[in-house]
Design a protein around this motif. Sequence first.
Motif, PDB file in Angstrom:
ATOM      1  N   THR A 191       0.835  -1.197   0.000  1.00 37.02           N
ATOM      2  CA  THR A 191       0.000   0.000   0.000  1.00 37.02           C
ATOM      3  C   THR A 191       0.875   1.254   0.000  1.00 37.02           C
ATOM      4  O   THR A 191       2.049   1.218   0.375  1.00 37.02           O
ATOM      5  N   LEU A 192       0.246   2.349  -0.426  1.00 33.94           N
ATOM      6  CA  LEU A 192       0.920   3.639  -0.411  1.00 33.94           C
ATOM      7  C   LEU A 192       1.296   4.025   1.009  1.00 33.94           C
ATOM      8  O   LEU A 192       2.346   4.605   1.259  1.00 33.94           O
ATOM      9  N   ASP A 193       0.405   3.690   1.924  1.00 31.24           N
ATOM     10  CA  ASP A 193       0.609   4.078   3.305  1.00 31.24           C
ATOM     11  C   ASP A 193       1.881   3.444   3.856  1.00 31.24           C
ATOM     12  O   ASP A 193       2.686   4.088   4.515  1.00 31.24           O
ATOM     13  N   ARG A 237       4.881   5.056   2.277  1.00 29.99           N
ATOM     14  CA  ARG A 237       5.083   6.375   2.847  1.00 29.99           C
ATOM     15  C   ARG A 237       5.828   6.280   4.191  1.00 29.99           C
ATOM     16  O   ARG A 237       6.652   7.102   4.521  1.00 29.99           O
ATOM     17  N   GLY A 278       1.762   0.600  -4.062  1.00 29.27           N
ATOM     18  CA  GLY A 278       0.490   1.169  -3.628  1.00 29.27           C
ATOM     19  C   GLY A 278      -0.339   1.756  -4.748  1.00 29.27           C
ATOM     20  O   GLY A 278      -1.540   1.893  -4.611  1.00 29.27           O
ATOM     21  N   GLN A 290      -5.736   0.034  10.952  1.00 27.38           N
ATOM     22  CA  GLN A 290      -7.176  -0.180  10.896  1.00 27.38           C
ATOM     23  C   GLN A 290      -7.813   0.068  12.270  1.00 27.38           C
ATOM     24  O   GLN A 290      -8.844   0.700  12.396  1.00 27.38           O
ATOM     25  N   MET A 302     -10.652   2.765  13.511  1.00 29.53           N
ATOM     26  CA  MET A 302     -11.862   2.279  14.175  1.00 29.53           C
ATOM     27  C   MET A 302     -12.083   2.973  15.514  1.00 29.53           C
ATOM     28  O   MET A 302     -13.188   3.378  15.837  1.00 29.53           O
ATOM     29  N   ALA A 336     -13.327   6.468  15.000  1.00 28.27           N
ATOM     30  CA  ALA A 336     -14.737   6.514  14.601  1.00 28.27           C
ATOM     31  C   ALA A 336     -15.625   6.200  15.805  1.00 28.27           C
ATOM     32  O   ALA A 336     -16.699   6.777  15.978  1.00 28.27           O
ATOM     33  N   GLU A 339     -15.204   6.939  18.803  1.00 19.57           N
ATOM     34  CA  GLU A 339     -15.345   8.087  19.697  1.00 19.57           C
ATOM     35  C   GLU A 339     -16.484   9.021  19.296  1.00 19.57           C
ATOM     36  O   GLU A 339     -17.095   9.654  20.145  1.00 19.57           O
ATOM     37  N   HIS A 378      -0.043  11.795   9.607  1.00 19.78           N
ATOM     38  CA  HIS A 378      -1.475  12.048   9.400  1.00 19.78           C
ATOM     39  C   HIS A 378      -2.333  10.933   9.974  1.00 19.78           C
ATOM     40  O   HIS A 378      -3.374  10.589   9.427  1.00 19.78           O
TER      41      HIS A 378
END
Lengths: 612, 352
Positions: A403-405, A408, A425, A508, A512, A515, A517, A579
């Motif tokens: 993946t790009l992540d 990175r 990615g 992941q 999660m 979200a 929160e 990020h």
Amino acid sequence: MNNQTQDTYRFQVNLSGMINILSNHLYSSPKVFLRELLQNGIDAITARQAYSQGGYEGRIHVEVSRSSTGATLLIEDNGIGLDESEIHEFLAMIGQSSKRSEDFLQTNTSFIGRFGIGLLSCFMVSDDIVMLTQSAKGGPALEWRGKPDGTYTIRRLEGIHAAGTKVFLRCKEGSELYFEEGNLQEWLFHYGALLPYPIQLVSNQTTRLINPPSPPWVKDPQLARKHRSEVLAFGRQVLGETFRDFIPLHTASGRTGGIAFILPQAVNLGAKRNHRVYLKHMLVSEAAGNILPDWAFFVKCLIWTDELQPTASREHFYENVQLEQVREELGNTIRQELMRMAEYDPDRLQSIISLHALSMKALAVEDSSFYSIIHEWLPFESSFGTRPLGELKQQSPLYFTATLDEYRQITHVASAQSMLVVNGGYIYDAELLSLLPLIDPDVQTERLLPEEVSLSFTDITPQERLDYYESVRLADSVLQKFRCQVQLRRFKPEEIPVLYTLSQESAQWRVMEAAKEVSTDALSSVLGSLGASIKDAAYATLYFNMNNPVIARAFHPAHIAMLPSIVEMLYCNALMMGHYPMNRQETALLNKGIIQFIDWGMTASHSTGGDE
Amino acid sequence: MNLTGMSYEELMEEAYDLPGGKAKLELLEQAVRVADAAGDLDQGFEARSEIVDTGSFHGYPMKALVAFSWQLGQYDKNPDRFDSFTLLWSYKWVLDRITSFADISRVQIENLLEDMKIRFAAEGYSSRSYHYYRAHIFAEFGELDNSQAEWDIVQTMDRDEMSDCPACEQNRLVEFLAKRGDDEGTLKAAEPILKGKMSCGEVPHVTITKVLFPLLRLGRQQEADKLQKKGFRLVKGNRDFLYHQGEHIGYLTLTDPIKALGVFEEYIASSLDHENPVDRMIFNAYSAKLFRQLAGESIRFQVKLPAGHPCEHQSGEVTLLAKHFQQAAFATAEKLDKRNGNDYYTALLQRL
């Protein structure tokens, strides 16, 4: 539906309704009346060719006189012409058709039937249609006059007339555009550029030929290779773009051919494919997207065919088995040409790939034999820069991220260690890299997880391990509640104080938690259950770089009191730089830490008088 | 491409240009990070809408669920700020796939259904969608009689703006009858779809595999073969249809195993990072069956497996592959059954 014992009635023709359907719902622009009239002419000429068996040459003559609202237009062919019963037949056909709205154009392919519909389209630009026709089979010449309200007259003419049909149109208010000489010239060429008969346009005593004599490569696209500059010039004239290269297209049956011009600029994957398709020499579509496979988005094509079924508007093709076969064969022609280039003309292939790598990759994913032949030229982004795969694969095993992540996270550090990592990615890349060993058994590829980049780091010495034991334990305990562990290493570049890596599950899990929160109770509970199942596998690592002088000082036992805050701040900083979403606890940590450091800074500056 | 340097607008524009899949989701996720970092709620909401859409229809239902959870939470916290219509549609998509995750309990699923019911009613929509989803969820639990009872209610009610399109609803009915094992009923219900009288973006794509086995059992293989070809063209290359690609493998195993192997090789890679456990289970179960079949053939098969597959180095041993896929499928089935409180999925796999 038809019951044998019942009489069949026909609906009354509602011409204005029909015209409304045609102009508002079916055709993309009123200018298609020209295409329809040209088509009528061609059909009539084709019919006469079959009837007269040689010694006959078809031609189409277009004449425009006067201008603006007073303008009239004559379109004349020397085709088969119509006799009286045929005129009645097409009128009846229109009557039959009116109740079926758009459907009729698709089912009705007979010459006479289409003829009538084509004529009807003229009402979009004229309130007055006059047709003079003389059948080549004999009988009197006839004059048909039609009005848009559905009324018409038929009159027999005296004297001897040459076989063929003339249609006269008078410009209706608001339609002046369609009777202008310049427009007529442009549109006639637009529709009829590939017609094998001459089209003449006459106005104010000037006569010009609209279409060039049919070039030899239309019959046999392979000949295009010998007429390179002409083909490119033709492409520019018809498609309005300057091309530098093309691939001739053909199918085995010989019923479909064309030229695929290679786009001179890179295009987006989602860009609309606007191929221009001629059906039986006439332009049907300027926006046919479905005639080539999806991966072929690096070409713009002129295609001529006589085997596909147009949709009702005659502007697209039905998605059926035949279209699928044509699409596959045309795709094959392009594929084979590219494969031929790989062998005999690698420079040419290279220049295509440099612009259209994405298109090539899309095809390579679908077709491993194609991939195997062109893979060496395909560019991939790596920690050594963008390089062709042929060069990258020299390194075995070849590491790539999925993946790009992940890429990175490690790209800076990997390149500083002179470690080759390919970015998988971007679209198609990871798939192609994992397929690479299947097409080249000498190459091994391996997916690299971010934490594995640490394998190339230098471990600290046993003595250091001992010296820093307490500090590391403390740092570890600080980050434990964030499911993050601390490791000391030495790595390049020394300017990087810490490297934060996290597993896919961890990424992941973080999303999660964030979200959870903000979400509703019912969904938060669901996310909690899902999160619990991945939490065990979710871990992150914060590598501290002992090559960095500040880090080395921070872990020194002398600074152990400050260490928790330092670790917390570097952790928060790593999250922000990456990020990653921060939860409430982490944000609070950051706020507390900043105040803490300001306080320390002021205390220090106070004690030294501000000039250390 | 330097992802970190891109603005929200650039990321979204780039994402819109990509076909649904992993690369698109990564751009959208980065857009979410950028929006969240800037504290921009509207952008965060917009990017997540795209994640829900792409995730739901390209094999990442978990990502869709997470993004939707954030959206619904923000929707409640910021009344009148966001559009309810698309959000309620997203709710349907989430419920479509929620039962696939065995970690989510029955109570949690029931709570979501009730929540959906209240929200739909608050916006003035009828409870038909609620019953429609209860029918769906009971069927997914393997409680076919309970599902039937909900179907009976659905059929007495009028459709509204929140109803699936008629083709999708008819397809649901076909799926239900296929689950009941009613071959004749399945074929009859599928007729308007197969004749082309009802269709949409996913129908008949997903309907065709439901009639293949009934047709075969009723001795109508010729029809089935023809439909299989047509159906496979429709689901080809789209990772949303992993379940159905698995069913194509299942059908071809019975009629043309070599072709089935080709289909397996085409989709094994996309099955690996597919987020829907049930879709993966069906794919794995039919693959296991295929390899058992191939093990009985006299020729030796060399199966193409992508790099990183756990059986990468056993690609010539079909018996072993059969075992691997069978175990993977049953592991999921057992978890689902445990949650559901029956043996529906293990029995289903045994019957395949």
